[in-house]
Design a protein around this motif. Sequence first.
Motif, mmCIF file in Angstrom:
data_model
loop_
_atom_site.group_PDB
_atom_site.id
_atom_site.type_symbol
_atom_site.label_atom_id
_atom_site.label_comp_id
_atom_site.label_asym_id
_atom_site.label_seq_id
_atom_site.Cartn_x
_atom_site.Cartn_y
_atom_site.Cartn_z
ATOM 1 N N THR A 38 -2.654 -0.157 -6.056
ATOM 2 C CA THR A 38 -1.736 -1.145 -6.630
ATOM 3 C C THR A 38 -1.707 -2.418 -5.802
ATOM 4 O O THR A 38 -1.612 -3.530 -6.345
ATOM 5 C CB THR A 38 -0.322 -0.555 -6.726
ATOM 6 O OG1 THR A 38 -0.348 0.628 -7.528
ATOM 7 C CG2 THR A 38 0.649 -1.554 -7.330
ATOM 8 N N LEU A 39 -1.843 -2.276 -4.488
ATOM 9 C CA LEU A 39 -1.776 -3.432 -3.589
ATOM 10 C C LEU A 39 -3.022 -4.311 -3.638
ATOM 11 O O LEU A 39 -3.078 -5.335 -2.954
ATOM 12 C CB LEU A 39 -1.540 -2.962 -2.153
ATOM 13 C CG LEU A 39 -0.144 -2.411 -1.834
ATOM 14 C CD1 LEU A 39 -0.076 -1.952 -0.377
ATOM 15 C CD2 LEU A 39 0.931 -3.469 -2.104
ATOM 16 N N GLU A 40 -4.009 -3.926 -4.442
ATOM 17 C CA GLU A 40 -5.202 -4.761 -4.569
ATOM 18 C C GLU A 40 -4.888 -6.142 -5.152
ATOM 19 O O GLU A 40 -5.687 -7.069 -5.009
ATOM 20 C CB GLU A 40 -6.253 -4.053 -5.422
ATOM 21 C CG GLU A 40 -6.991 -2.934 -4.711
ATOM 22 C CD GLU A 40 -7.848 -3.433 -3.562
ATOM 23 O OE1 GLU A 40 -8.675 -4.325 -3.780
ATOM 24 O OE2 GLU A 40 -7.682 -2.931 -2.436
ATOM 25 N N VAL A 41 -3.741 -6.282 -5.761
ATOM 26 C CA VAL A 41 -3.361 -7.589 -6.316
ATOM 27 C C VAL A 41 -3.207 -8.637 -5.218
ATOM 28 O O VAL A 41 -3.231 -9.838 -5.502
ATOM 29 C CB VAL A 41 -2.047 -7.492 -7.126
ATOM 30 C CG1 VAL A 41 -2.225 -6.604 -8.335
ATOM 31 C CG2 VAL A 41 -0.902 -6.986 -6.262
ATOM 32 N N ARG A 42 -3.069 -8.196 -3.971
ATOM 33 C CA ARG A 42 -2.910 -9.168 -2.868
ATOM 34 C C ARG A 42 -4.171 -9.977 -2.631
ATOM 35 O O ARG A 42 -4.169 -10.922 -1.838
ATOM 36 C CB ARG A 42 -2.499 -8.457 -1.586
ATOM 37 C CG ARG A 42 -3.494 -7.472 -1.047
ATOM 38 C CD ARG A 42 -2.795 -6.441 -0.167
ATOM 39 N NE ARG A 42 -3.582 -5.227 -0.136
ATOM 40 C CZ ARG A 42 -4.221 -4.781 0.946
ATOM 41 N NH1 ARG A 42 -4.138 -5.444 2.078
ATOM 42 N NH2 ARG A 42 -4.906 -3.674 0.917
ATOM 43 N N THR A 207 -6.711 -0.662 4.662
ATOM 44 C CA THR A 207 -5.828 -0.812 3.508
ATOM 45 C C THR A 207 -6.619 -1.112 2.241
ATOM 46 O O THR A 207 -6.080 -1.628 1.274
ATOM 47 C CB THR A 207 -4.786 -1.921 3.767
ATOM 48 O OG1 THR A 207 -5.456 -3.161 4.037
ATOM 49 C CG2 THR A 207 -3.883 -1.572 4.931
ATOM 50 N N ASP A 208 -7.904 -0.775 2.251
ATOM 51 C CA ASP A 208 -8.757 -0.894 1.073
ATOM 52 C C ASP A 208 -8.233 0.064 0.004
ATOM 53 O O ASP A 208 -8.082 1.261 0.245
ATOM 54 C CB ASP A 208 -10.193 -0.518 1.468
ATOM 55 C CG ASP A 208 -11.223 -0.812 0.385
ATOM 56 O OD1 ASP A 208 -10.948 -0.505 -0.791
ATOM 57 O OD2 ASP A 208 -12.304 -1.315 0.720
ATOM 58 N N GLY A 209 -7.960 -0.439 -1.185
ATOM 59 C CA GLY A 209 -7.422 0.389 -2.245
ATOM 60 C C GLY A 209 -8.465 0.985 -3.169
ATOM 61 O O GLY A 209 -8.131 1.757 -4.057
ATOM 62 N N VAL A 210 -9.732 0.635 -2.973
ATOM 63 C CA VAL A 210 -10.806 1.132 -3.829
ATOM 64 C C VAL A 210 -11.686 2.136 -3.089
ATOM 65 O O VAL A 210 -11.984 3.212 -3.607
ATOM 66 C CB VAL A 210 -11.668 -0.030 -4.363
ATOM 67 C CG1 VAL A 210 -12.832 0.498 -5.194
ATOM 68 C CG2 VAL A 210 -10.814 -0.985 -5.183
ATOM 69 N N SER A 235 -7.670 -6.378 1.270
ATOM 70 C CA SER A 235 -7.864 -5.514 0.107
ATOM 71 C C SER A 235 -9.355 -5.395 -0.137
ATOM 72 O O SER A 235 -10.161 -6.124 0.457
ATOM 73 C CB SER A 235 -7.185 -6.132 -1.122
ATOM 74 O OG SER A 235 -7.811 -7.364 -1.456
ATOM 75 N N HIS A 236 -9.752 -4.495 -1.000
ATOM 76 C CA HIS A 236 -11.167 -4.370 -1.335
ATOM 77 C C HIS A 236 -11.628 -5.571 -2.157
ATOM 78 O O HIS A 236 -12.660 -6.179 -1.857
ATOM 79 C CB HIS A 236 -11.406 -3.079 -2.129
ATOM 80 C CG HIS A 236 -12.851 -2.815 -2.422
ATOM 81 N ND1 HIS A 236 -13.691 -2.217 -1.513
ATOM 82 C CD2 HIS A 236 -13.617 -3.084 -3.522
ATOM 83 C CE1 HIS A 236 -14.904 -2.120 -2.033
ATOM 84 N NE2 HIS A 236 -14.886 -2.637 -3.252
ATOM 85 N N VAL A 237 -10.857 -5.913 -3.161
ATOM 86 C CA VAL A 237 -11.207 -7.037 -4.033
ATOM 87 C C VAL A 237 -11.192 -8.356 -3.266
ATOM 88 O O VAL A 237 -11.942 -9.281 -3.592
ATOM 89 C CB VAL A 237 -10.247 -7.100 -5.240
ATOM 90 C CG1 VAL A 237 -10.526 -8.305 -6.108
ATOM 91 C CG2 VAL A 237 -10.354 -5.818 -6.068
#
Length: 283
Positions: A38-42, A207-210, A235-237
């Motif tokens: 969910t935190l990938e939006v960062r 903290t990579d979410g993927v 993040s990953h993205v």
Amino acid sequence: MTRSSKLPLAQSLAGVPLTGQSEKTPLHDTPPSAWLMTLEVRAIWEFSALLPAWPLLNRAPRGDNHPVVVFPGLSANDISTVPLRRYLQLLNYSACGWDQGFNFGPRPGVLQEARNQVIRTFARTGRKVSLIGWSLGGIYARELAKELPEMVRGVITLGTPFAGSHKATNAWRLYELASGRSVTRESASYNLPVAPPVPTTSIFSRTDGVVAWQGSIQSPSPQNPHTENIEVVASHVGLGFNPSAWWAIADRLAQPEGEWQPFLRQKRGRIHGLIYPDPSRPA
């Protein structure tokens, strides 16, 4: 040329991310939590942080105009790497994309064309090529360097799952959907965890979410001491837009050929120790 597996590159990558560690070494097989996903939006904020970070990023060491090829991640194309490539061009590198549209996995001809691109670039410039790969693109970069070490100067990966089970990512289903391939069926005995015989840097985030960060850790190897892990908070993205990742990339690319030194987390008068956590600390 050296080979990293029994099969040609196009076949050995057919089931990425693959596993090839000894049975005595269990692979991390738990994906990042739903909360981290969910935190990938960062990633939006990471991109917006480039502007205030620009005065420092502009002070990064300049390059020697050697060629750099940047491979995009799964389901992404060269547009996703434009900001990074423009930055590297400003630092005096001849940076380009992979010129194959969207990365939907190793479809027929894709990996051969990637290999040909490295060969053409080396032949045209007469200089070794640095390879940068984001996520799945990092798998391509590492394996191409294993096949063409005499043409590759170094490899940098961003959140690439080369050392974990395919179940340790939240993207394996997307991979199957995009590529039309079964990861489970194609996962086999290829040694992706082994680093290429060239300087290799893995940039990752806990903290990579993927991708589970454990799958991006390069283990020390007496066969190739020129390997390292650099941890950033990202993040990953957002890894391809993250200011700390950009600085690390610039620092690694600027090393004179044949004079590799490990990345210095802490430097006098700087806060590198805070920006770049110790990647060897306990989980």
